[in-house]
Write an enzyme that holds these catalytic residues in place. Structure first.
Site, PDB file in Angstrom:
ATOM      1  N   HIS A  24      12.215 167.837  49.126  1.00  0.00           N
ATOM      2  CA  HIS A  24      10.999 167.027  49.211  1.00  0.00           C
ATOM      3  C   HIS A  24      11.367 165.595  48.862  1.00  0.00           C
ATOM      4  O   HIS A  24      12.430 165.334  48.307  1.00  0.00           O
ATOM      5  CB  HIS A  24       9.911 167.554  48.267  1.00  0.00           C
ATOM      6  CG  HIS A  24      10.375 167.694  46.854  1.00  0.00           C
ATOM      7  ND1 HIS A  24      10.675 168.909  46.292  1.00  0.00           N
ATOM      8  CD2 HIS A  24      10.637 166.777  45.914  1.00  0.00           C
ATOM      9  CE1 HIS A  24      11.092 168.730  45.049  1.00  0.00           C
ATOM     10  NE2 HIS A  24      11.085 167.440  44.785  1.00  0.00           N
ATOM     11  N   ASN A  27       3.346 154.076  25.330  1.00  0.00           N
ATOM     12  CA  ASN A  27       2.927 152.871  24.626  1.00  0.00           C
ATOM     13  C   ASN A  27       1.414 152.779  24.462  1.00  0.00           C
ATOM     14  O   ASN A  27       0.901 151.714  24.133  1.00  0.00           O
ATOM     15  CB  ASN A  27       3.413 151.624  25.363  1.00  0.00           C
ATOM     16  CG  ASN A  27       4.907 151.488  25.325  1.00  0.00           C
ATOM     17  OD1 ASN A  27       5.572 151.551  26.351  1.00  0.00           O
ATOM     18  ND2 ASN A  27       5.462 151.343  24.138  1.00  0.00           N
ATOM     19  N   SER A  82       9.814 155.119  30.311  1.00  0.00           N
ATOM     20  CA  SER A  82      10.205 155.993  31.416  1.00  0.00           C
ATOM     21  C   SER A  82      11.692 155.883  31.717  1.00  0.00           C
ATOM     22  O   SER A  82      12.299 156.846  32.191  1.00  0.00           O
ATOM     23  CB  SER A  82       9.443 155.612  32.688  1.00  0.00           C
ATOM     24  OG  SER A  82       8.091 155.963  32.590  1.00  0.00           O
ATOM     25  N   VAL A  84      10.675 168.711  20.874  1.00  0.00           N
ATOM     26  CA  VAL A  84      11.271 167.941  21.973  1.00  0.00           C
ATOM     27  C   VAL A  84      12.026 166.734  21.411  1.00  0.00           C
ATOM     28  O   VAL A  84      11.932 166.428  20.222  1.00  0.00           O
ATOM     29  CB  VAL A  84      10.205 167.458  22.988  1.00  0.00           C
ATOM     30  CG1 VAL A  84       9.319 168.610  23.417  1.00  0.00           C
ATOM     31  CG2 VAL A  84       9.374 166.310  22.418  1.00  0.00           C
ATOM     32  N   ASP A 132       8.988 165.115  37.728  1.00  0.00           N
ATOM     33  CA  ASP A 132       8.492 163.776  38.037  1.00  0.00           C
ATOM     34  C   ASP A 132       7.794 163.760  39.404  1.00  0.00           C
ATOM     35  O   ASP A 132       7.200 164.763  39.820  1.00  0.00           O
ATOM     36  CB  ASP A 132       9.676 162.789  38.000  1.00  0.00           C
ATOM     37  CG  ASP A 132       9.265 161.432  37.481  1.00  0.00           C
ATOM     38  OD1 ASP A 132       8.513 160.753  38.189  1.00  0.00           O
ATOM     39  OD2 ASP A 132       9.663 161.067  36.369  1.00  0.00           O
ATOM     40  N   TYR A 147       5.593 166.442  20.157  1.00  0.00           N
ATOM     41  CA  TYR A 147       6.007 167.678  19.487  1.00  0.00           C
ATOM     42  C   TYR A 147       7.387 167.555  18.844  1.00  0.00           C
ATOM     43  O   TYR A 147       8.292 166.928  19.391  1.00  0.00           O
ATOM     44  CB  TYR A 147       6.037 168.849  20.478  1.00  0.00           C
ATOM     45  CG  TYR A 147       4.770 169.047  21.285  1.00  0.00           C
ATOM     46  CD1 TYR A 147       3.521 168.770  20.755  1.00  0.00           C
ATOM     47  CD2 TYR A 147       4.846 169.523  22.581  1.00  0.00           C
ATOM     48  CE1 TYR A 147       2.370 168.958  21.501  1.00  0.00           C
ATOM     49  CE2 TYR A 147       3.708 169.717  23.333  1.00  0.00           C
ATOM     50  CZ  TYR A 147       2.466 169.423  22.786  1.00  0.00           C
ATOM     51  OH  TYR A 147       1.342 169.606  23.536  1.00  0.00           O
TER      52      TYR A 147
END
Lengths: 190, 274
Positions: B82, B172, B232, B185, B46, B182
């Site tokens: 990070h 969406n 998300s 997944v 992300d 796929y």
């Protein structure tokens, strides 16, 4: 409410139509620059429209930037509590919203070219369906901006037109009291 | 290639049809009961993760990918701490932590202050997750770039066969998105409700699962929180469920994980011949 001056007339009509559809305070389109680092507002309708057109923000900023980075539509309530909401930008337009819908706009090659934002939509609740509608409309506006396509490739406008029709048919077939082919009901039936 | 949109209306529009599942009695307790996610490596691919956010409670490790025209593959890889520029990855990590409090979260930053090369960096993040033996990776982002169809498909297959479960948010927007499209997944869309472990299987894929993703109180940048809606936020709920089950049953393969999720869905019923 007035459409901002100095913007593409067709795009201006589109943002006005989207604002009206959602009965929202405002709707805007911001485009990614050549370097992929900023979003520049190029069209807006509604509250703060004149002030926002021409404003540039980093792509990592605000809810619009969030949609551009992730490539995902999003709805946020109470954006004023969001540390990443570009509040100073909103205040410069003299309109600070409390909720935002934002959807990325894609080129025909599938790259993020911009973001469509809707401020304070008058919808009963933030729903997945709302994001589907905005995502479809954002794609439509992206095609409007992208223009034509190569003669050897299938028309993205045709494909999108089918998608839009599918949304409309799903909506109509799922009106209250009507059970659609999949047995599901419409948002209006909730 | 299908042009069917990866929409998720099936979870947003009233009753969801029942689906016939393998006759696993008590599968939810078997999969999730008593688990904390301990020992499970979870990659959040992300915008980075704010490890100091109270809802995240630290990360085990991380890597950030940056575009670099001089580099062999067009990007460079920086291991180590990070931040999160925009809050997207932090929101996902906070959801995972709330359900699987002892999962080992790794931040894999592929989104930065520039939109160039999104697809290539997304690919690099998945590849890193496979090479570093992540048990599950959360992808609350996607690419619509046709040029990325092949490369992402290939690395998604690598993940599937090497044991890294990829959990991908559906999109969406009309048309296919990768890698959520796929079969290798686990694709997830939003579903209303407040139950963090609620799950539904969509009898009309390509979007396969629906999880909580509407009006979710999520962690955000600046140690804040917001109420947000989107696929998300649905994907990390399922990522956390995978972490729970792989903590209890580390031998589960991606094939078996999906079958367990199917059987554990709220709309799963035993097959008619059971």
């Amino acid at each position: 409410m007035a459409i901002a001056t100095g913007q593409d007339p067709a795009l201006g009509r589109s943002v006005e139509a989207v604002r009206r559809l959602f009965a929202a305070a405002a709707c805007s389109v911001a485009l990614v620059d050549e370097e992929g680092e900023t979003l520049r507002f190029v069209a807006s309708d509604g509250a703060g429209a004149d002030a926002i057109v021409g404003v540039t923000i980093p792509v990592s900023r605000g809810i619009a930037g969030w949609a551009a980075m992730s490539g995902q539509p999003i709805a946020v309530r109470d954006v004023q509590t969001d540390a990443r909401f570009a509040r100073d930008v909103a205040e410069s337009t003299n309109y600070v919203p409390s909720s935002i819908l934002a959807a990325p706009m894609m080129t025909t090659e599938g790259e993020v070219m911009g973001v469509t934002s809707v401020l304070d939509p008058s919808v009963e609740e933030a729903s997945d369906w709302t994001l589907q509608v905005l995502g479809t409309l954002a794609s439509q506006m992206a095609l409007l901006l992208a223009g034509g396509h190569g003669p050897s490739t299938p028309s993205p406008a045709e494909a999108l037109g089918r998608d839009v029709l599918r949304v409309v048919e799903a909506w109509q077939s799922g009106q209250p009291g009507h059970v659609g082919p999949s047995g599901t009901r419409s948002p209006g039936a909730r | 290639m299908s042009i069917e949109p990866a929409w998720s209306g099936a979870f947003d529009r009233g009753a969801i049809h029942e689906v016939a599942a393998l006759p696993f009695a008590g599968v939810r307790e078997w999969a999730f009961g008593g688990s904390t996610g301990a020992g499970v490596r979870v990659a959040v691919i992300d915008s980075g993760v704010d490890a100091e956010h109270p809802r995240v409670g630290g990360v085990v490790g991380g890597v950030a990918f940056h575009l670099d025209a001089e580099a062999e593959y067009g990007y460079v890889e920086d291991e180590g701490p990070h931040g999160d520029l925009v809050g997207h990855g932090t929101a996902c990590a906070g959801i995972i932590r709330s359900i699987a409090p002892e999962a080992e979260i790794y931040s894999v930053r592929v989104l930065g202050a520039n939109l160039k090369g999104r697809g290539a960096l997304l690919h690099a993040g998945v590849e890193w997750s496979v090479e570093h033996d992540m048990h599950v990776a959360n992808l609350s982002l996607s690419s619509k770039a046709e040029a990325m169809f092949g490369p992402l498909h290939e690395v998604a297959d690598q993940a599937y066969f090497s044991g890294t479960v990829l959990v991908c948010a559906a999109n969406n927007l009309p048309g296919p998105t990768y890698p959520s499209q796929y079969a290798s997944v686990i694709s997830v869309a939003s579903r209303a409700g407040s139950d963090e472990l609620a799950l539904a299987y969509n009898p009309h894929p390509p979007v396969e699962f629906g999880a909580r993703g509407i009006d979710v109180d999520v962690a955000w940048a600046g140690h804040g929180s917001i109420t947000a809606t989107g696929n998300s936020f649905a994907a990390p709920h399922v990522t956390a469920m995978v972490a729970l089950m792989r903590s209890k049953h580390p031998w589960l393969t991606p094939l078996q994980v999906k079958a367990v999720l199917h059987a554990a869905s709220d709309n799963s019923v035993p097959g008619p011949d059971s």
